[in-house]
Design a protein around this motif. Structure first.
Motif, mmCIF file in Angstrom:
data_model
loop_
_atom_site.group_PDB
_atom_site.id
_atom_site.type_symbol
_atom_site.label_atom_id
_atom_site.label_comp_id
_atom_site.label_asym_id
_atom_site.label_seq_id
_atom_site.Cartn_x
_atom_site.Cartn_y
_atom_site.Cartn_z
ATOM 1 N N TYR A 161 -5.817 9.803 -0.229
ATOM 2 C CA TYR A 161 -5.798 8.720 -1.212
ATOM 3 C C TYR A 161 -4.814 7.640 -0.775
ATOM 4 N N PHE A 162 -5.224 6.395 -0.958
ATOM 5 C CA PHE A 162 -4.386 5.238 -0.644
ATOM 6 C C PHE A 162 -4.411 4.305 -1.848
ATOM 7 N N TRP A 163 -3.245 3.931 -2.359
ATOM 8 C CA TRP A 163 -3.132 2.986 -3.467
ATOM 9 C C TRP A 163 -2.776 1.613 -2.912
ATOM 10 N N TYR A 164 -3.516 0.598 -3.349
ATOM 11 C CA TYR A 164 -3.250 -0.784 -2.961
ATOM 12 C C TYR A 164 -2.839 -1.544 -4.215
ATOM 13 N N CYS B 102 -7.184 2.466 -6.077
ATOM 14 C CA CYS B 102 -7.022 3.705 -5.326
ATOM 15 C C CYS B 102 -8.294 4.003 -4.544
ATOM 16 N N MET C 34 0.847 -1.189 0.000
ATOM 17 C CA MET C 34 0.000 0.000 0.000
ATOM 18 C C MET C 34 0.883 1.239 0.000
ATOM 19 N N ARG C 35 0.393 2.290 -0.644
ATOM 20 C CA ARG C 35 1.094 3.573 -0.626
ATOM 21 C C ARG C 35 0.101 4.648 -0.199
ATOM 22 N N ASP C 36 0.424 5.339 0.878
ATOM 23 C CA ASP C 36 -0.383 6.450 1.372
ATOM 24 C C ASP C 36 0.119 7.711 0.693
ATOM 25 N N LYS D 115 -10.107 7.961 1.075
ATOM 26 C CA LYS D 115 -10.542 7.644 2.427
ATOM 27 C C LYS D 115 -10.901 6.172 2.469
ATOM 28 N N ASP D 116 -12.172 5.820 2.435
ATOM 29 C CA ASP D 116 -12.559 4.418 2.598
ATOM 30 C C ASP D 116 -13.281 3.837 1.382
ATOM 31 N N LYS E 260 -0.895 10.664 1.227
ATOM 32 C CA LYS E 260 -0.951 11.743 2.229
ATOM 33 C C LYS E 260 -1.942 12.843 1.867
#
Length: 165
Positions: free
Chosen positions: A48-51, A68, A41-43, A71-72, A45
């Motif tokens: 957005y969070f990429w998995y 991507c 995973m990449r946050d 938030k949730d 900041k």
């Protein structure tokens, strides 16, 4: 069928998993796909969070997913085909190899969508788009990032995008 042409939902049959815009991260975490293929995973900041997920085989192609979440909720879906002969680092990279990936991605999309692209463009960079009422499926070679990838873009106001299983 990997991508439902009626609503853009991705069905990963081997994992009994559906991926769709608005899917919650908690729901994704409980899927066999996440449990077996999650890589990192990449946050970003910014909320957005990429998995990133390891390759799986679909119709003879090795395919990876990058999902991507804002938030949730799942907001962006990127995919890419992969072969052993693809460049593994910058020393092996050439534009010719990257264009081969672009063409392979286009062939993959035409095969799974069972149709030719709706639009093809050479400028500002090579792209291939399949248009649907709910959004589009696309493939691009971006020389600025030296990469080829595919994705799904959803129309903002189309209610069929959210939880249409």
């Amino acid at each position: 069928m990997l991508i439902n042409s009626e609503n853009g939902v991705i069905f990963l049959e081997a994992f009994n998993t559906r991926l769709y815009r608005g899917m919650t991260f908690d729901l994704l975490k409980h899927t066999d796909f996440y449990k077996e293929k999650y890589h990192q995973m990449r946050d970003v900041k910014t909320g957005y969070f990429w998995y990133y997920f390891t390759h799986l085989e679909i119709t003879g192609y090795q395919l990876s997913f990058s999902l991507c979440f804002f938030k949730d909720e799942l907001e962006i879906i990127h995919m890419n085909t992969w072969q052993e002969t693809d460049a593994k680092d910058w020393n092996e990279w050439t534009e010719e190899k990257e264009m081969n990936i672009f063409h392979r991605n286009n062939t993959f999309l035409s095969k799974i969508l069972e149709m030719p692209p709706t639009q093809k463009k050479k400028t500002p960079y090579p792209s291939c788009t399949f248009l649907f009422p709910w959004g589009n499926v696309w493939s691009v070679y971006d020389p600025r990032s030296a990469g080829s990838f595919m994705g799904i873009s959803f129309n903002e106001e189309d209610p069929t995008n959210k939880n249409n299983l």
